[in-house]
Enzyme design. Sequence first.
Site, short mmCIF file in Angstrom:
data_model
loop_
_atom_site.label_atom_id
_atom_site.label_comp_id
_atom_site.label_asym_id
_atom_site.label_seq_id
_atom_site.Cartn_x
_atom_site.Cartn_y
_atom_site.Cartn_z
CE LYS A 18 33.05 28.22 67.56
NZ LYS A 18 31.84 27.57 68.11
CE LYS A 24 28.27 40.72 65.80
NZ LYS A 24 27.67 39.59 65.05
CE LYS A 45 26.23 34.90 74.66
NZ LYS A 45 25.05 34.00 74.62
#
Length: 343
Positions: free
Chosen positions: A118, A205, A208
């Site tokens: 991140k 995968k 969202k």
Amino acid sequence: MSDASTQQQVVLTCAQPTGKLHLGNYLGAVRNWTRYLDGYECYFGIVDLHAITVPYVPADLRRDTMECIAQYIACGIDPDKANIFVQSHIIGHTELAWILSCLCPLGQLERMTQFKDKSAKARSEDNQAFIGSGLLQYPVLMAADILLYNADIVPVGEDQKQHLELTRDLAQKFNFTYSETFKVPDLFIPKTGARIMSLQNPTKKMSKSDENQTSTLYITDDEKTIRKKIGSAVTDSDSGPGCVRASDDKPGVTNLLGILGVATGKSVEELEKEFAEASYKDFKDAVADAVAKMLAPVREKYEAVVADKKYLTEVIKRGDDAAQKRAFKMLGKVQRKAGFVAR
């Protein structure tokens, strides 16, 4: 209260309120949680404190928290059988996280894959990107979330395995430093059947956060939207008889077969035979029919629950009260063993 030998096992699992649940969330996680509703003492936490480790909009966080609870209820989490609570409402999560952070080596946090990924992503987008220390401390707060409830079973996804290993390490370190206090949680990664992949890039995968939202099926999508997304799903150029089959060189078709299998309860082998002579259009229509049928009651329940603010507030209040009662017991024990003067 019954004696320890007859007490129910405690199940705890938590999730961030990060918008709508997609099909992978539903089939791979939330629907599986319902198996614990009978025979276990269940705590399902909405971990809003974790959601603020990256830039966010406060109004969106409040809305997403309420919508997340409504989605859980729509997916089958019965508030009469489980305690649904909001993390920031419970005294103990941040207090225990601080105590555990004093036992946690800095280097262990800096090696966490999620932190490295991140922070690297943020810097790649902006060299001057602000990286808050909360992102580094995230796994310690997660450890506190788990250990505060002394849970027996903690269902997590494969991507949280490293964090659970840190939780075990910190539980053992606290027990060694101050005396036996915490149960050392076992890694428990449920088998979920089909792995739901992106409709547009079936090597990834379903997510969202995918920039191409036609890749992702949400549990709140209506039938028209479901048909449009599945109709545009990636397959391949092999469109003759026998094209509907699962194989490594047909990831798009394999993904759709997995989705149809979960939605219908049929095996991939059964579906390959059923659609041996079908075109991709007929196959996709069947997938859309099955998904729309499976998600219709979920969407309808969600729409009814999310509109009832009074009911949602009551659900949170009941869940918070139960969670706080359990959290206070463990927090008091931890503070006493750590040497803090009793209040």
